[in-house]
Design a protein around this motif. Sequence first.
Motif, PDB file in Angstrom:
ATOM      1  N   CYS A  56      29.405  62.461 -38.766  1.00 18.50           N
ATOM      2  CA  CYS A  56      29.330  63.031 -37.415  1.00 18.50           C
ATOM      3  C   CYS A  56      29.672  64.518 -37.437  1.00 18.50           C
ATOM      4  O   CYS A  56      28.990  65.336 -36.812  1.00 18.50           O
ATOM      5  N   LEU A  57      30.727  64.871 -38.151  1.00 16.60           N
ATOM      6  CA  LEU A  57      31.120  66.285 -38.237  1.00 16.60           C
ATOM      7  C   LEU A  57      30.053  67.124 -38.925  1.00 16.60           C
ATOM      8  O   LEU A  57      29.744  68.235 -38.479  1.00 16.60           O
ATOM      9  N   LEU A  58      29.476  66.584 -40.003  1.00 20.49           N
ATOM     10  CA  LEU A  58      28.398  67.303 -40.684  1.00 20.49           C
ATOM     11  C   LEU A  58      27.199  67.475 -39.756  1.00 20.49           C
ATOM     12  O   LEU A  58      26.612  68.558 -39.673  1.00 20.49           O
ATOM     13  N   ALA A  59      26.835  66.410 -39.060  1.00 18.22           N
ATOM     14  CA  ALA A  59      25.688  66.474 -38.154  1.00 18.22           C
ATOM     15  C   ALA A  59      25.951  67.434 -36.996  1.00 18.22           C
ATOM     16  O   ALA A  59      25.055  68.179 -36.593  1.00 18.22           O
ATOM     17  N   LEU A  60      27.169  67.426 -36.457  1.00 13.66           N
ATOM     18  CA  LEU A  60      27.498  68.355 -35.369  1.00 13.66           C
ATOM     19  C   LEU A  60      27.344  69.803 -35.819  1.00 13.66           C
ATOM     20  O   LEU A  60      26.882  70.659 -35.063  1.00 13.66           O
ATOM     21  N   ALA A  61      27.733  70.077 -37.054  1.00  8.23           N
ATOM     22  CA  ALA A  61      27.620  71.440 -37.571  1.00  8.23           C
ATOM     23  C   ALA A  61      26.160  71.823 -37.847  1.00  8.23           C
ATOM     24  O   ALA A  61      25.737  72.938 -37.562  1.00  8.23           O
ATOM     25  N   LEU A  62      25.397  70.868 -38.393  1.00  6.85           N
ATOM     26  CA  LEU A  62      24.021  71.166 -38.777  1.00  6.85           C
ATOM     27  C   LEU A  62      23.027  71.059 -37.629  1.00  6.85           C
ATOM     28  O   LEU A  62      21.958  71.665 -37.673  1.00  6.85           O
ATOM     29  N   TYR A  63      23.357  70.277 -36.619  1.00  8.59           N
ATOM     30  CA  TYR A  63      22.424  70.026 -35.521  1.00  8.59           C
ATOM     31  C   TYR A  63      23.068  70.367 -34.182  1.00  8.59           C
ATOM     32  O   TYR A  63      23.080  69.560 -33.258  1.00  8.59           O
ATOM     33  N   ALA A  64      23.595  71.556 -34.078  1.00 16.36           N
ATOM     34  CA  ALA A  64      24.304  71.989 -32.875  1.00 16.36           C
ATOM     35  C   ALA A  64      23.403  71.977 -31.642  1.00 16.36           C
ATOM     36  O   ALA A  64      23.888  71.836 -30.525  1.00 16.36           O
ATOM     37  N   GLN A  65      22.096  72.082 -31.837  1.00 10.53           N
ATOM     38  CA  GLN A  65      21.175  72.102 -30.704  1.00 10.53           C
ATOM     39  C   GLN A  65      20.997  70.721 -30.084  1.00 10.53           C
ATOM     40  O   GLN A  65      20.576  70.611 -28.936  1.00 10.53           O
ATOM     41  N   ALA A  66      21.318  69.646 -30.797  1.00 12.09           N
ATOM     42  CA  ALA A  66      21.174  68.282 -30.277  1.00 12.09           C
ATOM     43  C   ALA A  66      22.446  67.882 -29.525  1.00 12.09           C
ATOM     44  O   ALA A  66      23.535  68.360 -29.830  1.00 12.09           O
ATOM     45  N   SER A  67      22.290  67.003 -28.550  1.00  9.57           N
ATOM     46  CA  SER A  67      23.472  66.523 -27.837  1.00  9.57           C
ATOM     47  C   SER A  67      24.269  65.585 -28.736  1.00  9.57           C
ATOM     48  O   SER A  67      23.726  65.005 -29.681  1.00  9.57           O
ATOM     49  N   ASP A  68      25.548  65.428 -28.440  1.00  3.39           N
ATOM     50  CA  ASP A  68      26.392  64.528 -29.230  1.00  3.39           C
ATOM     51  C   ASP A  68      25.833  63.111 -29.216  1.00  3.39           C
ATOM     52  O   ASP A  68      25.829  62.421 -30.234  1.00  3.39           O
ATOM     53  N   GLY A  69      25.360  62.656 -28.053  1.00  2.00           N
ATOM     54  CA  GLY A  69      24.801  61.312 -27.935  1.00  2.00           C
ATOM     55  C   GLY A  69      23.570  61.122 -28.792  1.00  2.00           C
ATOM     56  O   GLY A  69      23.423  60.103 -29.460  1.00  2.00           O
ATOM     57  N   GLU A  70      22.675  62.129 -28.796  1.00  2.77           N
ATOM     58  CA  GLU A  70      21.466  62.060 -29.631  1.00  2.77           C
ATOM     59  C   GLU A  70      21.839  61.995 -31.111  1.00  2.77           C
ATOM     60  O   GLU A  70      21.284  61.212 -31.872  1.00  2.77           O
ATOM     61  N   MET A  71      22.785  62.832 -31.495  1.00  3.51           N
ATOM     62  CA  MET A  71      23.193  62.894 -32.891  1.00  3.51           C
ATOM     63  C   MET A  71      23.811  61.575 -33.333  1.00  3.51           C
ATOM     64  O   MET A  71      23.457  61.023 -34.369  1.00  3.51           O
ATOM     65  N   LEU A  72      24.722  61.026 -32.538  1.00  6.89           N
ATOM     66  CA  LEU A  72      25.390  59.782 -32.897  1.00  6.89           C
ATOM     67  C   LEU A  72      24.394  58.625 -32.932  1.00  6.89           C
ATOM     68  O   LEU A  72      24.414  57.806 -33.849  1.00  6.89           O
ATOM     69  N   ARG A  73      23.491  58.566 -31.968  1.00  4.30           N
ATOM     70  CA  ARG A  73      22.479  57.516 -31.937  1.00  4.30           C
ATOM     71  C   ARG A  73      21.612  57.580 -33.192  1.00  4.30           C
ATOM     72  O   ARG A  73      21.330  56.568 -33.820  1.00  4.30           O
ATOM     73  N   ASP A  74      21.203  58.783 -33.588  1.00  2.00           N
ATOM     74  CA  ASP A  74      20.363  58.921 -34.772  1.00  2.00           C
ATOM     75  C   ASP A  74      21.117  58.507 -36.029  1.00  2.00           C
ATOM     76  O   ASP A  74      20.556  57.855 -36.904  1.00  2.00           O
ATOM     77  N   LEU A  75      22.390  58.886 -36.124  1.00  2.61           N
ATOM     78  CA  LEU A  75      23.192  58.481 -37.288  1.00  2.61           C
ATOM     79  C   LEU A  75      23.316  56.967 -37.364  1.00  2.61           C
ATOM     80  O   LEU A  75      23.164  56.375 -38.425  1.00  2.61           O
ATOM     81  N   LEU A  76      23.592  56.332 -36.227  1.00  5.14           N
ATOM     82  CA  LEU A  76      23.779  54.884 -36.208  1.00  5.14           C
ATOM     83  C   LEU A  76      22.473  54.148 -36.475  1.00  5.14           C
ATOM     84  O   LEU A  76      22.471  53.114 -37.126  1.00  5.14           O
ATOM     85  N   GLU A  77      21.356  54.665 -36.000  1.00  5.32           N
ATOM     86  CA  GLU A  77      20.062  54.036 -36.260  1.00  5.32           C
ATOM     87  C   GLU A  77      19.694  54.157 -37.721  1.00  5.32           C
ATOM     88  O   GLU A  77      19.071  53.261 -38.286  1.00  5.32           O
ATOM     89  N   GLY A  78      20.103  55.257 -38.363  1.00  7.49           N
ATOM     90  CA  GLY A  78      19.831  55.434 -39.791  1.00  7.49           C
ATOM     91  C   GLY A  78      20.703  54.503 -40.611  1.00  7.49           C
ATOM     92  O   GLY A  78      20.331  54.050 -41.671  1.00  7.49           O
ATOM     93  N   GLY A  79      21.911  54.225 -40.095  1.00  8.98           N
ATOM     94  CA  GLY A  79      22.839  53.283 -40.709  1.00  8.98           C
ATOM     95  C   GLY A  79      23.102  53.482 -42.178  1.00  8.98           C
ATOM     96  O   GLY A  79      22.596  54.386 -42.809  1.00  8.98           O
ATOM     97  N   ARG A  80      23.902  52.630 -42.702  1.00  5.63           N
ATOM     98  CA  ARG A  80      24.218  52.622 -44.134  1.00  5.63           C
ATOM     99  C   ARG A  80      23.430  51.572 -44.809  1.00  5.63           C
ATOM    100  O   ARG A  80      23.284  50.493 -44.400  1.00  5.63           O
TER     101      ARG A  80
END
Length: 64
Positions: free
Chosen positions: A40-64
């Motif tokens: 999340c921290l890496l994504a927030l830094a790299l994708y500052a233009q996206a909303s937090d909700g969009e970023m978290l949703r994309d991370l969770l959909e990509g999953g482990r």
Amino acid sequence: MTPSVLGTMIPPRFIDAVLTETGHHSVRRRPLLAWLVVYCLLALALYAQASDGEMLRDLLEGGR
């Protein structure tokens, strides 16, 4: 590139190794696991233009 790509660029086992080496690895189950917080921290830094909700949703959909 999307935030979910972070898991392929930075393997989860690398994140786990860094968290373990620094003494910050999750010992118990938490709502947000340490590896997810790192991504999340890496994504927030790299994708500052996206909303937090969009970023978290994309991370969770990509999953482990």
